[in-house]
Design an enzyme around this catalytic site. Structure first.
Site, PDB file in Angstrom:
ATOM      1  N   LYS A   1       0.896  -1.163   0.000  1.00  0.00           N
ATOM      2  CA  LYS A   1       0.000   0.000   0.000  1.00  0.00           C
ATOM      3  C   LYS A   1       0.938   1.218   0.000  1.00  0.00           C
ATOM      4  CE  LYS A   1      -4.233   1.424   2.314  1.00  0.00           C
ATOM      5  NZ  LYS A   1      -4.966   1.830   1.117  1.00  0.00           N
TER       6      LYS A   1
HETATM    7  N1  PMP Z   1      -7.391  -2.285  -3.002  1.00  0.00           N
HETATM    8  C1  PMP Z   1      -6.820  -1.073  -2.881  1.00  0.00           C
HETATM    9  C2  PMP Z   1      -6.053  -0.532  -4.034  1.00  0.00           C
HETATM   10  C3  PMP Z   1      -6.939  -0.337  -1.703  1.00  0.00           C
HETATM   11  O1  PMP Z   1      -6.372   0.869  -1.587  1.00  0.00           O
HETATM   12  C4  PMP Z   1      -7.704  -0.861  -0.641  1.00  0.00           C
HETATM   13  C5  PMP Z   1      -7.868  -0.061   0.635  1.00  0.00           C
HETATM   14  N2  PMP Z   1      -6.835  -0.317   1.532  1.00  0.00           N
HETATM   15  C6  PMP Z   1      -8.281  -2.126  -0.793  1.00  0.00           C
HETATM   16  C7  PMP Z   1      -8.108  -2.808  -1.995  1.00  0.00           C
HETATM   17  C8  PMP Z   1      -9.067  -2.759   0.319  1.00  0.00           C
HETATM   18  O2  PMP Z   1      -8.208  -3.107   1.378  1.00  0.00           O
HETATM   19  P1  PMP Z   1      -8.721  -3.147   2.871  1.00  0.00           P
HETATM   20  O3  PMP Z   1      -9.908  -4.035   2.890  1.00  0.00           O
HETATM   21  O4  PMP Z   1      -7.572  -3.704   3.635  1.00  0.00           O
HETATM   22  O5  PMP Z   1      -9.047  -1.758   3.269  1.00  0.00           O
END
Ligand code: PMP
Length: 313
Positions: A159
């Protein structure tokens, strides 16, 4: 959107107004940083709790490993920092943003072998990412003209701050075209994810999501998959095309910010069977309810390991 008056910055809770960074911050120029998006929820039994805090911080460490950036704190220190900033700001329910980045140092592309690393944790009160209408009635998506970069260009397991330019471009294009959110294809034309959400579809009773090699390992995605597994339903991780998606019985997005958001329309085509065309379908509604129960601590099986109590003063 009420911001916290305090932030945690490099080991201390300080007034947000006093936490200032230099224009020579390397990450500002080259995007070498990693972050997390976490939520705290009011609990049914009272008080607030952070959902899957350790899992989010472990992902932050993995993102930094990908960047070859060493976080100068332990996970336990960041857990304590998260609790401290939530306590200082008095939020029981909020969005929490830890961020770690290459700080003020040499400004060449190469930050050197031991670059300065800053770590901050901020929080604010934030409603659903795709709005109340989106979560209640379903959101409208556009397949973006931007694609996710090849896996050797963009690190899907990280991320990483700089990588989000791709999401920002796709999101703005979707909004400017009258949609709520974008879906991005990969370099071969298969679906990946939204700008900040993972993607699920249901067809003939089979639940599918895109495989991990092309998307972020979302913690909401994992939560949904674990919930289904508990019920004896195996979610298929597979590739699918845009026309497969258009013909799905149900589609929903998962993310910490977006929670479980139903999809009502993609590229001007209403999604769903005749009984719920353009409306949240039964599996989507059940998943939404289960997720809300899990994060608010009403399903004890999940509460034990996934909720970190905030104990506000
Ligand atoms: N894909 C991307 C590109 C994201 O930025 C996020 C948000 N963090 C997610 C998927 C979903 O991840 P999470 O469920 O951990 O928030």
């Amino acid at each position: 959107m009420a911001r916290g008056t305090h932030v945690w910055f490099n080991g201390q809770v300080v007034l947000e107004a006093n936490a200032r960074i230099s224009l020579f911050t390397h990450a500002l120029h080259y995007g070498v940083g990693a972050f997390e998006g976490i939520r705290a929820y009011k609990q049914k039994k009272g008080g607030g709790a952070v959902f899957r805090l350790t899992d989010h911080l472990e992902r932050l460490f993995e993102s930094c490993k990908i960047l070859d950036v060493k976080i100068p704190f332990t996970i336990d220190e960041l857990i304590a920092g998260t609790r401290a900033v939530c306590q200082a700001n008095g939020f029981e329910e909020c969005y929490i943003r830890p961020i770690c980045y290459v700080g003020d140092g040499p400004l060449g592309v190469n930050p050197g072998t031991t670059p300065p690393i800053d770590v901050a944790i901020l929080n604010w009160e934030w409603g659903n990412y795709l709005g109340d209408k989106g979560i209640n009635e379903g959101t409208r998506l556009k397949i973006s003209s931007f694609i996710r970069p090849h896996v050797n260009s963009s690190m899907t397991k990280g991320k990483i701050t700089g990588q989000y330019v791709n999401s920002v471009l796709a999101k703005r294009e979707a909004i400017n075209s009258g949609y709520d959110e974008a879906l991005l294809l990969d370099a071969e034309g298969y679906l990946t994810e939204g700008t900040g959400e993972n993607l699920f579809m249901v067809k003939d009773g089979i639940v599918k999501t895109t495989g991990l090699n092309s998307v972020l390992n979302g913690i909401t995605r994992r939560t949904v998959m674990e919930y289904f597994k508990h019920k004896g339903v195996i979610v298929q991780e597979t590739r699918f095309t845009r026309d497969e998606l258009w013909c799905a019985d149900e589609i929903f997005l998962t993310g910490t910010a977006a929670e479980i958001t139903p999809v009502k329309e993609i590229d001007n085509r209403l999604i769903g069977k005749a009984s719920h065309l353009g409306k949240p379908g039964p599996i989507t509604q059940e998943t939404q309810k289960a997720y809300q129960d899990i994060v608010h601590g009403t399903l004890p099986d999940y509460a034990k390991n996934w909720l970190t109590s905030l104990e506000l003063k």
